[in-house]
Design a protein around this motif. Structure first.
Motif, short mmCIF file in Angstrom:
data_model
loop_
_atom_site.label_atom_id
_atom_site.label_comp_id
_atom_site.label_asym_id
_atom_site.label_seq_id
_atom_site.Cartn_x
_atom_site.Cartn_y
_atom_site.Cartn_z
N ASN A 67 0.83 -1.20 0.00
CA ASN A 67 0.00 0.00 0.00
C ASN A 67 0.87 1.26 0.00
N TYR A 69 -0.59 4.51 -1.50
CA TYR A 69 -1.45 5.69 -1.48
C TYR A 69 -2.66 5.42 -0.59
N PHE A 70 -3.14 6.49 0.11
CA PHE A 70 -4.19 6.34 1.10
C PHE A 70 -5.24 7.43 0.93
N ASN A 105 -2.17 -1.16 -3.20
CA ASN A 105 -3.17 -0.17 -2.80
C ASN A 105 -4.55 -0.80 -2.56
N SER A 137 2.86 -1.26 4.58
CA SER A 137 1.87 -0.21 4.73
C SER A 137 2.25 0.69 5.91
N THR A 147 -5.96 1.14 2.31
CA THR A 147 -6.02 2.50 1.76
C THR A 147 -7.15 3.33 2.36
#
Length: 300
Positions: A67, A69-70, A105, A137, A147
């Motif tokens: 992961n 992008y959040f 993601n 993450s 995410t």
């Protein structure tokens, strides 16, 4: 002995809090309450061996959840450099003979579904040596982030307990967790190094516990940040993939992870423009419920 960062690359941490613009509900899924299908069969020789059987037709499944992008509401920074970690893990897992699946993601629901579905591959697991999973993450102690939110590690790993995944009963289930476990920094401690003369040199059906045969390797100890370089990737995954690549054919897993601990402890220190978090250290840790040695015999 510090590992020098490349130009324009920055070390950061995989955690919540004010430091990197990160801020941080837990989602649950239900593992099966009892075993699916018949009781797994194991030979007496296999049961009494000091090493896990690594001579099945397949090495096993390796899952990478990466992961980067959040969702904006989480106020988490992007995990720049994690793509380097993902590629390095993919390469070494393939070399070791695993069937590798990469998922980038993923939401909490997707992470749960991926691992729940993987645990149900009983036919494949029954002909495999082991199972491996890497989760990269943001996180805090006992928790990692999808995410869209947080999930307790227990709610991801429970699908591989003996009563939920009969195809892997008596086989190693190995998890690598690249995520912070808190918001403390390890400032390290100085020591003087001397040589041997004291001079200072230059620088059958049986029951086993449902929790058995699991190993979880964490990038940091509870309560502490872990570091990631925006160009080179995270310290833990850099060390893990390098040591695995050199040693998986000749060393058992606990020896490999001890060498990873040493490499992170001695070869890395933070190099940032913020003096309050510069020159920091990190130590990974692993929790082992293994009952035998894990030795990755090369596949033909």
């Amino acid at each position: 002995m510090s590992r020098k960062s490349k130009k324009n690359a920055h070390d950061t941490v995989d955690a919540s809090g004010d430091l990197g613009g990160q801020g941080y509900s837990s989602s649950t899924g239900n593992a099966e309450d009892s075993s699916r299908g018949s009781v797994p069969v194991v030979t007496l020789e296999e049961l009494e061996s000091d090493k896990y059987n690594m001579n099945h037709p397949y090495r096993g499944i390796a899952i990478i959840i990466n992961n980067q992008y959040f969702d904006e509401h989480l106020k988490l920074s992007n995990r720049s450099g994690t793509e380097v970690d993902g590629l390095a893990l993919y390469a070494v897992f393939q070399e070791m003979g695993f069937s590798v699946a990469v998922h980038e993601n993923q939401t909490v629901t997707e992470m749960v579904e991926i691992l729940q579905n993987a645990s149900k591959e009983d036919e494949y697991h029954s002909h495999s040596d082991c199972f491996m999973c890497a989760i990269l993450s943001h996180g805090k102690e006992g928790t990692v982030y999808g995410t869209d939110g947080a999930v307790e590690l227990e709610n991801l790993l429970k699908y591989f307990k003996g009563n939920a995944c009969p195809g892997l009963v008596g086989k190693p289930k190995i998890f690598f967790i690249q995520a912070c476990q808190g918001d403390n920094f390890d400032k390290g401690v100085s020591m003087n190094v001397v040589d041997a003369k004291g001079f200072m040199p230059n620088e059958n059906i049986t029951k086993i516990p449902t929790q058995a045969d699991v190993l979880i390797a964490y990038s940091s100890v509870p309560g502490y940040y872990c570091w990631r370089n925006s160009r080179n990737g995270s310290w833990f995954i850099q060390a893990l993939t390098e040591v695995l690549q050199k040693s998986w054919k000749k060393c058992d897993l606990l020896t490999i992870l001890t060498r990873v601990n040493r490499k992170v402890a001695f070869d890395f220190k933070s190099e940032t423009s913020n003096p309050s978090i510069n020159d920091m250290k990190q130590i990974p840790m692993f929790t082992s419920m293994l009952t035998k040695q894990v030795c990755f015999t090369p596949k033909e």
